[in-house]
Design a protein around this motif. Structure first.
Motif, PDB file in Angstrom:
ATOM      1  N   THR A  24       0.910  -1.320   0.052  1.00 36.45           N
ATOM      2  CA  THR A  24       0.050   0.039  -0.021  1.00 36.45           C
ATOM      3  C   THR A  24       0.780   1.291   0.021  1.00 36.45           C
ATOM      4  OG1 THR A  24      -1.729  -1.133   1.136  1.00 36.45           O
ATOM      5  CG2 THR A  24      -1.773   1.174   1.182  1.00 36.45           C
ATOM      6  N   VAL A  25       1.852   1.336   0.956  1.00 39.97           N
ATOM      7  CA  VAL A  25       2.821   2.505   0.864  1.00 39.97           C
ATOM      8  C   VAL A  25       3.356   2.651  -0.319  1.00 39.97           C
ATOM      9  CG1 VAL A  25       4.901   3.297   2.117  1.00 39.97           C
ATOM     10  CG2 VAL A  25       2.823   2.450   3.394  1.00 39.97           C
ATOM     11  N   SER A  27       2.731   1.421  -3.499  1.00 41.80           N
ATOM     12  CA  SER A  27       1.627   2.247  -4.358  1.00 41.80           C
ATOM     13  C   SER A  27       1.272   3.730  -4.256  1.00 41.80           C
ATOM     14  CB  SER A  27       0.428   1.388  -4.317  1.00 41.80           C
ATOM     15  OG  SER A  27       0.573  -0.157  -4.706  1.00 41.80           O
ATOM     16  N   ASP A  28       1.090   4.062  -2.908  1.00 43.43           N
ATOM     17  CA  ASP A  28       0.766   5.496  -2.767  1.00 43.43           C
ATOM     18  C   ASP A  28       1.960   6.503  -3.057  1.00 43.43           C
ATOM     19  OD1 ASP A  28      -1.602   4.698  -1.593  1.00 43.43           O
ATOM     20  OD2 ASP A  28      -0.951   5.064   0.362  1.00 43.43           O
ATOM     21  N   ILE A  29       3.146   5.943  -3.087  1.00 43.00           N
ATOM     22  CA  ILE A  29       4.328   6.911  -3.350  1.00 43.00           C
ATOM     23  C   ILE A  29       4.798   6.794  -4.730  1.00 43.00           C
ATOM     24  CG2 ILE A  29       5.221   7.012  -1.019  1.00 43.00           C
ATOM     25  CD1 ILE A  29       7.447   5.118  -2.235  1.00 43.00           C
ATOM     26  N   ASP A  32       4.086   1.649  -9.008  1.00 41.82           N
ATOM     27  CA  ASP A  32       2.778   1.031  -9.549  1.00 41.82           C
ATOM     28  C   ASP A  32       3.092  -0.502  -9.535  1.00 41.82           C
ATOM     29  OD1 ASP A  32       0.263   0.557 -10.847  1.00 41.82           O
ATOM     30  OD2 ASP A  32       0.720   1.806 -12.434  1.00 41.82           O
TER      31      ASP A  32
END
Length: 75
Positions: A24-25, A27-29, A32
């Motif tokens: 999740t982290v 992907s957030d930064i 991809d």
């Protein structure tokens, strides 16, 4: 007879718990996980290595801090 809870010294349960947060982290930064601009096998190996490596590092650090050990299922 009293049955005491068991723990794994290897941290596999902690890695299992932590890896979803790592994905999740990342992907957030902007990392991809669904984009395949390179060879799919190389991409999967890179994703696996990155998530596993970061998860192992975080679990190792958590194991060194006594009060945080409950996060990874240790008493």
């Amino acid at each position: 007879s009293n049955v005491e809870p068991t723990t794994t010294n290897g941290g596999s349960f902690g890695i299992y718990l932590i890896h979803t947060y790592i994905v999740t982290v990342l992907s957030d930064i902007g990392f991809d996980f669904n984009r395949q601009s390179m060879n799919v096998y190389l991409y999967n190996l890179a994703n696996y290595s990155l998530v596993l490596g970061v998860s192992i590092l975080i679990v190792y650090l958590i194991k060194k801090i006594p009060r945080l050990r409950m996060i990874i299922g240790e008493l």
